[in-house]
Motif scaffolding. Structure first.
Motif, PDB file in Angstrom:
ATOM      1  N   TRP A   1      17.144  36.917 -78.442  1.00 45.18           N
ATOM      2  CA  TRP A   1      17.519  35.540 -78.476  1.00 45.18           C
ATOM      3  C   TRP A   1      18.276  35.477 -77.053  1.00 45.18           C
ATOM      4  CZ3 TRP A   1      19.304  35.340 -83.930  1.00 45.18           C
ATOM      5  CH2 TRP A   1      18.449  34.863 -84.727  1.00 45.18           C
TER       6      TRP A   1
ATOM      7  N   THR B   1      24.184  36.045 -78.597  1.00 43.15           N
ATOM      8  CA  THR B   1      23.375  35.477 -79.983  1.00 43.15           C
ATOM      9  C   THR B   1      23.197  36.597 -80.969  1.00 43.15           C
ATOM     10  OG1 THR B   1      21.471  36.254 -78.783  1.00 43.15           O
ATOM     11  CG2 THR B   1      22.074  34.223 -78.444  1.00 43.15           C
TER      12      THR B   1
ATOM     13  N   TYR C   1      16.532  40.658 -82.908  1.00 43.93           N
ATOM     14  CA  TYR C   1      16.801  39.257 -82.776  1.00 43.93           C
ATOM     15  C   TYR C   1      17.995  38.876 -81.828  1.00 43.93           C
ATOM     16  CZ  TYR C   1      13.426  36.639 -85.904  1.00 43.93           C
ATOM     17  OH  TYR C   1      12.367  36.178 -86.506  1.00 43.93           O
TER      18      TYR C   1
ATOM     19  N   ASN D   1      12.338  34.184 -78.557  1.00 42.04           N
ATOM     20  CA  ASN D   1      12.463  33.672 -79.783  1.00 42.04           C
ATOM     21  C   ASN D   1      11.047  34.255 -80.417  1.00 42.04           C
ATOM     22  OD1 ASN D   1      13.213  32.815 -82.167  1.00 42.04           O
ATOM     23  ND2 ASN D   1      13.530  30.619 -81.439  1.00 42.04           N
TER      24      ASN D   1
END
Lengths: 428, 332
Positions: A211, A309, A207, A216
């Motif tokens: 991101w 992120t 993730y 996503n």
């Protein structure tokens, strides 16, 4: 004579029994308040134990038992026991990503009953606004994490002068220090990350990369968007990185990467869990002072800024619906998540995240604290969905596909998209 | 002496015998009933519960509520929509094949080879028992460390011998297979010819080959010695004796061992989970079942998968039983 002795004996025996007469029996002193906590073997649990000792000193009537279990199969055990309706523990330590599922199943209680009742909690003193992360389901708080876990970058400061800011820089270092491509490298690997299949970590790390590349899995409107150009970029980055990762990287979990840091096998570990920093300091590793930490890398934007992120999730104590000692459990839970509890646990290796503490210069003296304050400011959480476990499994297979197969990235993403759409249909 | 016993029983004796038989039967049933009850409660009831669960949609969100009836929906999902099901089945069959064949061969070789008197025989036999006596989880943990690329015993040994270290735990196909032009990668992937799969096969082999040895050895001790003496007198070579005398005489023992090993291999779970979790390249059907049931908490679909697996296992065992039975009859 014999009869007289016998009568006297009977009177002697019966007298104390009737001695109380009409008087009420004095109230039996209340026994200790016993709480049982199911928890996983971890630095966070060690810190909780330190807090429990302090709590018991302040509240002599309490007994706290930690029922500890290894990481392997822990989440499975927690879910199975809670769903099965056990009352063997009052509080259970869990990863926040599983909480929505458990709340929807009705097997854990919201904090609201105790948190918003003056009888149990002085909200002004507790300072709820100082807690940036609360796990809410259907408008109720089910968990205030005791620890937040996120990822940072670890580099060998004797080898790498500047902490990589972008994924490209990270990759360059990975190539430079990989003994397979550069036999003169002083370390065996240029990069390490956790990618154990079946564990809770691989999708979380992915993730972080996804991101930052603008992708996503499920967007804010609930659409499945995993099959996108950004996700393809992230998948391809993983595949390139895989060339410099250990060949058996899908067996690497937190412990194995941590052991590699301890043994000085790698020049970088990123994205890697922040918990390792305190954990490493507690070891007798010859390399423990050779690392620097920094924000995780990201992608440079047209305006020159870097989009980073880091994924974050919490570890928290949740209340078993079938607990027989909820009030006592709340007392400890309140203490553990109070400012005082955070300070005590923070000194014992826990991941502090209350801004008031992270920004308190008299407390947060090391480089770690401002870094974590910065990390939590930009960190994101995975989608809190009721089908989390199944989504996680699909993502696990996808990540393993990038790292261990030659299947085209587009094909892997298309399959993940199809599987997630199918899954979503079941939970309409 | 014996004549007396065949004499006509006195009047009333038949009735007495009948009542003895009846009371014996009642006693037998009464003595058996606790065991039958325990077996029913611990085996039959869970199986029935699994069959019932397989007809409902059942996951944590619904566990304490009403379970929607989905009929055969879970079965259809497993058979048609679960991409891992067929690959797990394939891996299960390959796992059976790869583990049992060498276990039988090596077990038999050791049994025949050690079927003689020599110094330290008792010690060798005792040492052979250790892997069987150790729990699979412990064995897997030990081997996981042995297989480690950086610090594992095997690679340390290889390096000391001047050989290159191997990535025992990687899912990389064997290079001598993947290197075959055109079809190499396909063969490696279809037949699970990779290091990871070989590692789980090896661990299982290491633990259970001694079991095969022990059973074969026990079988050998029960064979009549005269037959072997006759072979010697007739001038048969060791191979001829083994091929035409020992093996046919041991055939029923071999089938029993095969049968037991199939059952045991179909139950393997911990050994693989400890080393690889539910990684796709080593995901046999039990690991897949556990993943669906407990990692994904999809109890309904896991129940359907359990029933399907039970059916396949029954088929494999029936096939083995029929083959073994015929073979045994023909050898008699």
């Amino acid at each position: 004579m014999k009869k007289l002795i016998l009568m006297l004996m009977v009177v002697a025996i019966l007298t104390p029994a009737f001695a109380g007469g009409g008087k009420e029996t004095p109230a039996k002193p209340a026994g200790p308040k016993k709480i049982t906590i199911l928890c996983v073997t971890s630095p966070e649990t060690n810190a909780l134990k330190v807090a429990a000792e302090e709590f018991k000193k302040k509240n002599p009537g309490f007994e706290i038992t930690f029922s500890e279990q290894g990481r392997m199969g822990y989440f499975t055990n927690v879910t199975t026991q809670l769903v099965g309706g056990t009352d063997a523990f009052d509080l259970v330590q869990n990863n926040t990503t599983y909480i929505t599922e458990l709340a929807a199943a009705g097997v854990i209680d919201p904090y609201d009953t105790y948190l918003f009742d003056k009888k149990y909690t002085n909200l002004a003193e507790y300072d709820l606004d100082d807690i940036p992360v609360k796990l809410v389901y259907n408008g109720k708080i089910y968990c205030i994490p005791t620890d937040l876990s996120s990822q940072i970058t670890y580099v060998r400061k004797d080898l790498i002068g500047k902490i990589p800011e972008t994924w490209d820089e990270l990759l360059e270092n990975a190539k430079k220090f990989d003994q397979a491509t550069n036999p003169s490298s002083p370390v065996k690997y240029g990069i390490m990350l956790t990618a154990l299949t079946g564990g809770p970590e691989a999708p979380k790390i992915f993730y972080t990369v996804l991101w930052s590349m603008g992708g996503n899995v499920i967007d804010d409107k609930g659409n499945v968007v995993i099959n996108s150009p950004a996700a393809k970029k992230a998948g391809e980055f993983y595949r390139t990185l895989a060339k410099h990762l250990p060949k058996d990287v899908t067996t690497y979990d937190y412990t194995k990467v941590f052991d590699s840091l301890k043994a000085g096998l790698t020049a970088q570990a990123a994205p890697f869990w922040n918990a390792a920093w305190n954990h490493l300091k507690l070891t007798d590793s010859a390399f423990k002072d050779k690392y620097s930490i920094g924000l995780i890398p990201g992608v440079r934007q047209p305006d020159g800024s870097i989009l980073r992120t880091p994924q974050t999730h919490g570890w928290g104590l949740i209340i078993n619906t079938n607990s027989k000692n909820k009030e006592a459990a709340w007392e400890f839970l309140k203490f553990a998540t109070s400012k005082e509890g955070f300070r005590i646990r923070g000194k014992a290796g826990s991941s502090v995240y209350r801004p008031s503490i992270l920004n308190d210069k008299s407390y947060a003296t090391e480089e770690y604290f401002p870094l974590m304050a910065q990390t939590y400011k930009i960190a994101r959480m995975e989608p809190l969905v009721t089908y989390y476990s199944k989504l996680h499994e699909i993502l696990n297979v996808m990540v393993a596909g990038f790292l261990t197969t030659n299947t085209p990235v587009e094909e892997i993403l298309a399959k993940a998209e199809k599987d997630i759409l199918e899954l979503k249909k079941q939970y309409k | 002496m014996g004549g007396g016993s065949s004499a006509i029983p006195p009047i009333g004796m038949g009735t007495m015998n009948r009542s003895i038989v009846t009371s014996n039967r009642i006693l037998r049933l009464a003595l058996l009933s606790p065991a039958v009850l325990v077996l029913t409660l611990t085996t039959l009831v869970p199986i029935l519960y699994m069959v019932v669960s397989s007809l409902y949609r059942l996951d944590p969100v619904l566990f304490n509520r009403t379970w929607p009836f989905v009929g055969l929906g879970n079965y259809v999902d497993v058979l048609t929509k679960d991409p891992m099901f067929w690959s797990s089945m394939q891996k299960t069959v390959l796992f059976l094949l790869y583990t049992i064949t060498p276990q039988i061969a090596v077990g038999m070789f050791l049994a025949v080879f050690l079927f003689r008197e020599f110094k330290g025989k008792a010690l060798v036999q005792t040492l052979m028992l250790f892997p069987i006596l150790t729990t699979p989880v412990v064995i897997s943990m030990i081997w996981k460390y042995f297989f480690d690329f950086d610090t594992g015993f095997l690679n340390v040994l290889l390096i000391k011998l001047g050989l290159p270290p191997q990535t025992w735990l990687s899912t990389k196909g064997f290079s001598f297979i993947t290197g075959i032009p055109g079809i190499g990668p396909w063969i490696a992937s279809t037949l699970s010819l990779n290091w990871a799969f070989a590692s789980i096969v090896f661990v299982n082999f290491w633990q259970w080959a001694p079991f095969c040895f022990l059973v074969f050895y026990a079988g050998l001790t029960a064979l009549p010695l005269e037959v072997f003496d006759a072979c010697r007198v007739d001038g048969a070579t060791r191979w001829q004796t083994f091929r035409f005398v020992t093996l046919p005489l041991l055939r029923s023992v071999v089938w029993i061992v095969v049968f037991l090993r199939i059952i045991d291999c179909l139950k393997v779970y911990a050994q693989i989970w400890v080393i690889f979790g539910n990684a796709e390249p080593t995901r046999i059907i039990n690991v897949h079942l556990y993943t669906i049931g407990f990692t994904m908490s999809d109890y309904g679909r896991a129940s359907a998968l359990g029933v399907i697996t039970l059916f396949f296992i029954a088929l494999i065992l029936l096939g083995n039983y029929l083959l073994g039975g015929k073979s045994h009859e023909s050898s008699v």
